[in-house]
Design a protein around this motif. Structure first.
Motif, PDB file in Angstrom:
ATOM      1  N   PRO A   1       0.839  -1.197   0.000  1.00  0.00           N
ATOM      2  CA  PRO A   1       0.000   0.000   0.000  1.00  0.00           C
ATOM      3  C   PRO A   1       0.880   1.256   0.000  1.00  0.00           C
ATOM      4  N   THR A   2       0.333   2.345  -0.481  1.00  0.00           N
ATOM      5  CA  THR A   2       1.033   3.620  -0.491  1.00  0.00           C
ATOM      6  C   THR A   2       0.183   4.670   0.216  1.00  0.00           C
ATOM      7  N   LEU A   3       0.786   5.795   0.514  1.00  0.00           N
ATOM      8  CA  LEU A   3       0.043   6.897   1.134  1.00  0.00           C
ATOM      9  C   LEU A   3      -1.073   7.379   0.207  1.00  0.00           C
ATOM     10  N   GLU A   4      -0.777   7.436  -1.076  1.00  0.00           N
ATOM     11  CA  GLU A   4      -1.759   7.947  -2.041  1.00  0.00           C
ATOM     12  C   GLU A   4      -2.996   7.071  -2.121  1.00  0.00           C
ATOM     13  N   ASP A   5      -2.877   5.801  -1.767  1.00  0.00           N
ATOM     14  CA  ASP A   5      -4.043   4.912  -1.796  1.00  0.00           C
ATOM     15  C   ASP A   5      -5.103   5.302  -0.769  1.00  0.00           C
ATOM     16  N   PHE A   6      -4.765   6.198   0.202  1.00  0.00           N
ATOM     17  CA  PHE A   6      -5.674   6.481   1.315  1.00  0.00           C
ATOM     18  C   PHE A   6      -5.973   7.969   1.487  1.00  0.00           C
ATOM     19  N   LEU A   7      -5.561   8.797   0.553  1.00  0.00           N
ATOM     20  CA  LEU A   7      -5.727  10.231   0.740  1.00  0.00           C
ATOM     21  C   LEU A   7      -7.181  10.690   0.674  1.00  0.00           C
ATOM     22  N   GLU A   8      -8.078   9.833   0.206  1.00  0.00           N
ATOM     23  CA  GLU A   8      -9.510  10.144   0.262  1.00  0.00           C
ATOM     24  C   GLU A   8     -10.127   9.672   1.569  1.00  0.00           C
ATOM     25  N   MET A   9      -9.260   9.373   2.569  1.00  0.00           N
ATOM     26  CA  MET A   9      -9.661   8.924   3.911  1.00  0.00           C
ATOM     27  C   MET A   9     -10.325   7.553   3.883  1.00  0.00           C
TER      28      MET A   9
ATOM     29  N   TYR B   1       3.236  -3.301   6.913  1.00  0.00           N
ATOM     30  CA  TYR B   1       2.661  -2.033   6.485  1.00  0.00           C
ATOM     31  C   TYR B   1       1.511  -1.639   7.411  1.00  0.00           C
ATOM     32  N   ILE B   2       1.500  -0.381   7.812  1.00  0.00           N
ATOM     33  CA  ILE B   2       0.442   0.152   8.668  1.00  0.00           C
ATOM     34  C   ILE B   2       0.054   1.520   8.128  1.00  0.00           C
ATOM     35  N   VAL B   3      -1.251   1.748   7.992  1.00  0.00           N
ATOM     36  CA  VAL B   3      -1.761   3.035   7.536  1.00  0.00           C
ATOM     37  C   VAL B   3      -2.791   3.517   8.553  1.00  0.00           C
ATOM     38  N   PHE B   4      -2.569   4.700   9.107  1.00  0.00           N
ATOM     39  CA  PHE B   4      -3.523   5.330  10.015  1.00  0.00           C
ATOM     40  C   PHE B   4      -4.335   6.361   9.230  1.00  0.00           C
ATOM     41  N   VAL B   5      -5.642   6.245   9.295  1.00  0.00           N
ATOM     42  CA  VAL B   5      -6.546   7.238   8.726  1.00  0.00           C
ATOM     43  C   VAL B   5      -7.219   7.935   9.903  1.00  0.00           C
ATOM     44  N   CYS B   6      -6.850   9.186  10.134  1.00  0.00           N
ATOM     45  CA  CYS B   6      -7.257   9.911  11.336  1.00  0.00           C
ATOM     46  C   CYS B   6      -8.224  11.031  10.958  1.00  0.00           C
ATOM     47  N   PHE B   7      -9.490  10.824  11.242  1.00  0.00           N
ATOM     48  CA  PHE B   7     -10.497  11.852  10.983  1.00  0.00           C
ATOM     49  C   PHE B   7     -10.460  12.890  12.095  1.00  0.00           C
ATOM     50  N   ASP B   8     -10.823  14.128  11.761  1.00  0.00           N
ATOM     51  CA  ASP B   8     -10.856  15.192  12.745  1.00  0.00           C
ATOM     52  C   ASP B   8     -11.953  16.174  12.375  1.00  0.00           C
TER      53      ASP B   8
ATOM     54  N   TRP C   1      13.297   2.474   9.079  1.00  0.00           N
ATOM     55  CA  TRP C   1      11.918   2.241   8.673  1.00  0.00           C
ATOM     56  C   TRP C   1      11.458   3.459   7.893  1.00  0.00           C
ATOM     57  N   HIS C   2      10.287   3.371   7.306  1.00  0.00           N
ATOM     58  CA  HIS C   2       9.835   4.404   6.382  1.00  0.00           C
ATOM     59  C   HIS C   2       8.458   4.910   6.815  1.00  0.00           C
ATOM     60  N   SER C   3       8.252   6.205   6.647  1.00  0.00           N
ATOM     61  CA  SER C   3       6.953   6.787   6.991  1.00  0.00           C
ATOM     62  C   SER C   3       6.705   8.012   6.119  1.00  0.00           C
ATOM     63  N   ARG C   4       5.438   8.247   5.851  1.00  0.00           N
ATOM     64  CA  ARG C   4       4.992   9.443   5.153  1.00  0.00           C
ATOM     65  C   ARG C   4       3.672   9.881   5.774  1.00  0.00           C
ATOM     66  N   GLY C   5       3.382  11.160   5.699  1.00  0.00           N
ATOM     67  CA  GLY C   5       2.128  11.663   6.234  1.00  0.00           C
ATOM     68  C   GLY C   5       1.645  12.861   5.460  1.00  0.00           C
TER      69      GLY C   5
ATOM     70  N   THR D   1      -5.196  16.375   5.377  1.00  0.00           N
ATOM     71  CA  THR D   1      -6.293  16.452   4.410  1.00  0.00           C
ATOM     72  C   THR D   1      -7.357  17.392   4.966  1.00  0.00           C
ATOM     73  N   ASP D   2      -8.411  17.618   4.184  1.00  0.00           N
ATOM     74  CA  ASP D   2      -9.477  18.508   4.649  1.00  0.00           C
ATOM     75  C   ASP D   2     -10.375  17.842   5.678  1.00  0.00           C
ATOM     76  N   ARG D   3     -10.134  16.558   5.983  1.00  0.00           N
ATOM     77  CA  ARG D   3     -10.923  15.848   6.994  1.00  0.00           C
ATOM     78  C   ARG D   3     -10.064  15.225   8.089  1.00  0.00           C
ATOM     79  N   GLY D   4      -8.779  15.543   8.100  1.00  0.00           N
ATOM     80  CA  GLY D   4      -7.895  14.983   9.108  1.00  0.00           C
ATOM     81  C   GLY D   4      -6.494  14.804   8.563  1.00  0.00           C
ATOM     82  N   TYR D   5      -5.961  13.612   8.738  1.00  0.00           N
ATOM     83  CA  TYR D   5      -4.640  13.327   8.180  1.00  0.00           C
ATOM     84  C   TYR D   5      -4.463  11.822   8.037  1.00  0.00           C
ATOM     85  N   VAL D   6      -3.464  11.444   7.207  1.00  0.00           N
ATOM     86  CA  VAL D   6      -3.155  10.045   6.927  1.00  0.00           C
ATOM     87  C   VAL D   6      -1.658   9.849   7.146  1.00  0.00           C
TER      88      VAL D   6
END
Length: 604
Positions: free
Chosen positions: A33-41, A84-91, A165-169, A172-177
């Motif tokens: 998975p990539t960061l771009e796969d989750f940017l729509e939350m 691989y771990i992806v956090f989708v954080c709504f705010d 290890w690798h990380s990206r963040g 977004t307009d609804r939180g962050y990934v």
């Protein structure tokens, strides 16, 4: 490829289940998975259903057991090389998210996400990987048995640990990934076809003082790893043939002032001074690590952060940052600090073995140090002589979170030595009460006084062989530690007894103060009102009394306090302290006689 997909969706509820920890099954993915796969939350079409998912995080602070005020989803999977771990954080108020582009490991105070991985599932140690909304990293080793408790858990994080290890963040307009990829080469785990790990997901929301977890990690229970979820499904993974070789070659030309003989300072120079060396790391059975160093080069090691060293009563502690000493460094930890590797200033060769075999944690090393022989003037009988350090540490797991250990340390220099050996243990008495102890003894043969003066004295009259300048040729003595701690949401208590015999010495360790008997108590109670401004408040009482072995009172202090914690990480504390401090000539060689100081102190 057949994908085993497991989805965990926990409904919001006021109190989490108190049954056994949940079990997660992680799928193997055909594409990372990539960061771009989750940017729509949410996962895009290609990733939808390919990763396991958990949601329904619960607060630990301020409202233990209540659902988080902000929704969080964690997705995870693995392939042959990475976890691989992806956090989708709504705010609901994304403009209030705290995120800074900071130096690595300087991210506390920001919104954070974290994963803790107990790869041996022994509920004693874990890897911690944290990132802020921009993906800036912090990694650490979590030591469940370290002094701290719920009231000061930062002491359980060893941030000297660094791995790849690798990380990206991205905001977004609804939180962050936040996206993480953790190579299996950066972890140590049992050599088995299928793994069972402990795992904890965490999100911190600083503006509301929220510390949220999945699964629920209650502050009514001491420890974190005993409340972790089980992660299964990791099959046929390995760090591989993990062999690292780092050679170096350096040349320098220099002219410098040699002051080893203060009566005859002189310039020395060399037009071409070559230097070469090698650092090597070998992994056996995925869990044992052998480090070898030959003439290591520490010129590129990060410099120490500034500390005030003037007018300090006792020696100042500087953390270790040299790579050779960092792998599994907490395997050497004991209640009494018997290994302070900064004592080893200039090694030429060393070998070090650390790791976990079943219920046994093993740690040992053998290394030399040229610095004592280089601190004397040319022609001195001790010139070019080396000290030799040997350490052996074995720790045996007992029950769920209890341990019993043995340690032996030895420093040899010419016809002198410092040898320390003993036992220690930690016992979990209940969900909130923990006790620990250590009993050791030392035997020391010192350099003759004239050699101690010539080799050089360290801070407060301690020479490089671990002896004080007024020591006789041989000294011996015991040291003891005992602690009883209660961690909880409201009532917290800590009792400590420390005893350092008059003849106790530890040349490889960190002995802040010798010849003492100390009794300390720290008690506090927190109230958690349910309102929008005050998170908690409560009284505290600290009491401390220190004697020497003749019964002379050295220090005493008693300090009642009252503190409040408010929303927005704002704290207020009122305190009053009464006490006395006695300074002894043996602590300060320039002091002709003992002097007593003190008086009341108060403030906020």
């Amino acid at each position: 490829m057949l994908l085993a997909v497991w989805v965990c969706t926990l409904p919001a509820r006021s109190e989490p289940d108190s049954a056994s920890p949940p079990t997660l099954t992680i799928p193997r993915v055909s594409r990372p998975p990539t960061l771009e796969d989750f940017l729509e939350m949410k996962p895009n079409g290609e990733m939808d259903g390919k990763l396991a998912r958990v949601e329904g995080f619960f607060q630990r602070e301020p409202n233990d057991g209540q659902p988080s005020s902000q929704r969080t989803e964690a997705y995870f999977g693995y392939d042959d090389k990475n976890l691989y771990i992806v956090f989708v954080c709504f705010d609901s108020e994304p403009e209030k998210i705290r995120a800074r582009k900071m130096q690595r490991e300087q991210i506390f105070g920001d919104d954070l996400v974290e994963v803790m991985i107990d790869t041996f599932h022994d509920q004693r140690r874990a890897y911690a990987f944290l990132a802020n909304p921009y993906g800036i990293q912090l990694d650490a080793l979590w030591n469940e048995s370290a002094t701290g408790g719920n009231s000061n858990e930062f002491r359980k994080f060893d941030t000297s640990f660094d791995t790849l290890w690798h990380s990206r963040g991205q905001l977004t307009d609804r939180g962050y990934v936040v996206w993480m990829a953790i190579p299996f080469k950066s972890l140590r785990f049992p050599s088995a076809p299928e793994q069972t790990w402990g795992i904890i997901f965490n999100r911190t929301i600083p503006r509301s003082n929220e510390n949220t977890f999945w699964p629920h990690i209650s502050n009514r229970i001491e420890g974190r790893l005993n409340q972790a979820a089980l992660l299964t499904g990791l099959r046929d993974i390995s760090p591989g043939r993990n062999i690292q070789l780092i050679p170096y070659v350096a040349f320098r030309s220099f002219r410098a002032l040699d002051t080893r003989d203060p009566l005859r300072p002189q310039f020395i120079e060399d037009d071409a001074d070559p230097d070469l060396g090698l650092d090597a790391k070998f992994i056996f059975q995925d869990s044992l690590v052998l480090d070898v160093t030959l003439n290591p080069d520490f010129n590129q090691v990060e410099s120490d952060e500034p500390q005030v060293t003037v007018n300090e009563r006792f020696e100042v502690f500087f953390p270790e940052k040299r790579p050779f000493f960092l792998e599994n460094a907490n395997f050497f930890d004991t209640p009494i600090s018997l290994l302070f590797t900064r004592r080893i200033a200039d090694p030429q060769f060393g070998v070090r073995l650390t790791g976990k075999l079943g219920p046994y944690a093993l740690a040992a090393f053998l290394i030399d140090d040229e610095s004592p022989g280089r601190s004397v003037p040319p022609g001195d009988p001790l010139e070019d002589k080396r000290a030799l350090f040997g350490i052996v540490r074995v720790n045996r797991d007992l029950g769920e979170q209890s341990t019993l250990g043995f340690i032996y340390t030895d420093r040899e220099f010419e016809d002198t030595f410092n040898r320390v050996g003993g036992v220690d243990g930690r016992f979990k008495l209940s969900e909130t009460w923990v006790t620990s102890f250590q009993a050791i003894t030392s035997s020391t043969r010192c350099l003759p006084l004239e050699d101690r003066l010539r080799v050089g004295s360290g801070i407060f009259g301690a020479s490089t062989d671990g002896c004080f300048l007024d020591d006789p040729r041989s000294v011996a003595g015991p040291a003891y530690d005992f602690a009883l701690n209660r961690s909880g949401r409201s009532f917290r208590y800590a009792f400590e007894y420390n005893d350092r015999g008059r003849g106790f010495r530890t040349a490889p360790g960190f002995l802040r103060r010798g010849d003492i008997r100390r009794v300390g108590n720290n008690i506090g109670y927190l109230f958690w009102p349910e309102n929008k401004q005050v998170v908690n408040w409560g009284p505290g009482l600290f009491f401390n009394r220190v004697y020497d072995h003749d019964g002379t009172r050295l220090d005493w202090a008693i300090s009642p306090s009252l503190q409040w914690e408010f929303i927005g990480q704002t704290r207020l504390r009122l305190f009053y302290t009464a006490g006395r401090v006695r300074l002894r000539p043996e602590d300060f060689p320039g002091l002709p006689e003992s002097r007593d100081f003190g008086g009341p102190d108060w403030g906020f």
